[in-house]
Design an enzyme around this catalytic site. Structure first.
Site, short mmCIF file in Angstrom:
data_model
loop_
_atom_site.label_atom_id
_atom_site.label_comp_id
_atom_site.label_asym_id
_atom_site.label_seq_id
_atom_site.Cartn_x
_atom_site.Cartn_y
_atom_site.Cartn_z
N HIS A 144 -44.01 9.43 -63.69
CA HIS A 144 -43.71 8.73 -62.44
C HIS A 144 -43.67 7.22 -62.67
O HIS A 144 -42.83 6.52 -62.09
CB HIS A 144 -44.80 9.02 -61.39
CG HIS A 144 -44.91 10.45 -60.99
ND1 HIS A 144 -46.04 11.19 -61.19
CD2 HIS A 144 -44.01 11.28 -60.40
CE1 HIS A 144 -45.85 12.41 -60.72
NE2 HIS A 144 -44.62 12.50 -60.25
N GLN A 200 -33.91 20.87 -61.21
CA GLN A 200 -34.07 20.13 -59.94
C GLN A 200 -33.11 18.95 -59.89
O GLN A 200 -32.45 18.69 -58.87
CB GLN A 200 -35.52 19.64 -59.82
CG GLN A 200 -35.74 18.64 -58.70
CD GLN A 200 -37.21 18.31 -58.49
OE1 GLN A 200 -37.93 19.10 -57.90
NE2 GLN A 200 -37.65 17.15 -58.94
N GLY A 238 -36.91 12.65 -62.77
CA GLY A 238 -37.14 12.86 -64.20
C GLY A 238 -36.34 14.05 -64.73
O GLY A 238 -36.13 15.03 -64.02
N GLN A 239 -35.94 13.94 -66.00
CA GLN A 239 -35.18 15.03 -66.63
C GLN A 239 -36.07 16.21 -67.02
O GLN A 239 -35.57 17.25 -67.40
CB GLN A 239 -34.44 14.50 -67.87
CG GLN A 239 -33.18 13.77 -67.48
CD GLN A 239 -32.57 12.98 -68.62
OE1 GLN A 239 -33.24 12.71 -69.62
NE2 GLN A 239 -31.33 12.59 -68.47
N LEU A 270 -49.91 10.77 -59.64
CA LEU A 270 -48.95 10.00 -60.44
C LEU A 270 -49.38 9.92 -61.90
O LEU A 270 -50.55 9.71 -62.20
CB LEU A 270 -48.79 8.58 -59.87
CG LEU A 270 -48.28 8.49 -58.42
CD1 LEU A 270 -48.05 7.04 -58.02
CD2 LEU A 270 -47.01 9.31 -58.22
N HIS A 271 -48.43 10.10 -62.78
CA HIS A 271 -48.68 10.04 -64.23
C HIS A 271 -47.61 9.16 -64.86
O HIS A 271 -46.76 8.59 -64.16
CB HIS A 271 -48.70 11.44 -64.82
CG HIS A 271 -47.50 12.27 -64.46
ND1 HIS A 271 -46.21 11.91 -64.81
CD2 HIS A 271 -47.38 13.42 -63.75
CE1 HIS A 271 -45.37 12.82 -64.37
NE2 HIS A 271 -46.05 13.74 -63.70
N GLU A 272 -47.62 9.11 -66.20
CA GLU A 272 -46.73 8.20 -66.90
C GLU A 272 -45.25 8.50 -66.61
O GLU A 272 -44.42 7.59 -66.59
CB GLU A 272 -47.04 8.25 -68.41
CG GLU A 272 -46.45 7.15 -69.26
CD GLU A 272 -46.55 5.73 -68.68
OE1 GLU A 272 -47.59 5.37 -68.08
OE2 GLU A 272 -45.56 4.97 -68.82
N GLY A 284 -47.25 13.04 -55.67
CA GLY A 284 -48.52 12.38 -56.00
C GLY A 284 -49.05 12.81 -57.35
O GLY A 284 -48.31 13.35 -58.17
#
Ligand code: PAF
Length: 280
Positions: free
Chosen positions: A37, A153, A147-148, A33-35, A31
């Protein structure tokens, strides 16, 4: 767009989607959420017929004294963002739904998880791989998007899916940055204006290190260069600056590319991570 907090409901929705022969894309998130995501959701929307965004602040990936309680919770705002981007379903389970009181099974990737962040956050990646396995079992996506920015992860999840023959394609999306280079992250919300102004020093240091690696610097030289630049910024406290093999996270066999430069640093209580992969 539907919102569900129940595993059985998500399973039956996905069953109908699959019955129509549609593909399923999953964007796992905690959650806020940002750019970063948004980029993952857009990518999923372009590729898959049905897009699921999971929103779950996974308690088992937080260590004692970490920010589990403080982590931003804003389901209504997040739902509006996901809907605007064309998501079809939000799965936002409670902790009890995911981890009943007698829960006792964990998924753990060896080797890659004892380095970088894993060395400093014991149990963190076990928490991540356990929850991601559960999400894969619940949603049974064709593709899952990560995301990189969270490079370790991503590598750990790729290894898990390969080792356990999970029929999911892992799609990696580039790090999204603010105009001044700071990697976009949910925890950036915690930064004071002064810390926010200091934080881009991390990416600047990584860029300088990456230039040196391209010119043939060794891992040790690159690490020292990145560390020195970050230590120069009084509002940042360096946790680690490492230069490692981007596939194994071990010491690189030789100087120059390929190399992963990875940093973790605190701005006050806020832990920031970032990385650059210097390709061959
Ligand atoms: O990257 C994250 O937000 C989390 O680690 C993930 C992958 C959603 C698992 O909780």
């Amino acid at each position: 767009m539907r919102i569900s907090d129940r595993i059985d409901e998500v399973r039956s929705i996905i069953g109908r989607v699959r019955g129509n022969g549609d593909s399923v894309g999953l964007v796992p998130t905690m959650g806020a959420l940002h750019e970063g995501h948004s980029c993952l959701i857009r990518r999923a929307r372009q590729t898959d017929d049905f897009v699921v965004v999971s929103i779950f602040i996974n308690p088992i990936q937080f260590g004692p004294g970490e920010d589990l309680e403080a982590y931003p919770r804003q389901l209504q705002e997040d739902a509006a963002v996901a809907e605007e981007l064309g998501a079809d379903l939000i799965f936002a389970p409670t902790a009890e739904e995911m981890y009943p009181p007698d829960f006792t099974t964990y998924v753990e990737v060896g080797e890659l998880t004892d380095k970088l962040c894993g060395a400093l956050r014991p149990g963190h990646f076990r928490g991540v791989t356990t929850v991601v396995s559960k999400l894969f079992n619940i949603v049974s996506p064709d593709r899952a998007y990560f995301g990189q920015k969270d490079y370790q992860q991503l590598l750990v999840i790729e290894r898990m899916t390969r080792d356990l023959d999970m029929p999911v394609e892992i799609v990696a999306c580039p790090t999204v940055r603010e105009a001044d280079g700071l990697a976009v992250a949910s925890r950036n919300k915690y930064l004071t204006p002064e810390q926010r102004a200091a934080a881009p020093a991390i990416y600047q240091a990584l860029q300088k290190g990456a230039e040196a690696v391209k010119s043939g610097a060794s891992a040790k030289e690159a690490e020292e260069m990145v560390a020195a630049q970050i230590e120069n910024e009084p509002l940042l406290e360096l946790q680690y600056a490492r230069a490692v093999d981007p596939r194994t996270l071990a010491e690189p066999g030789s100087a120059g590319p390929p190399m992963l430069l990875a940093v973790a640093a605190f701005a006050g209580d806020t832990r920031l991570i970032d990385n650059i992969v210097v390709e061959e």
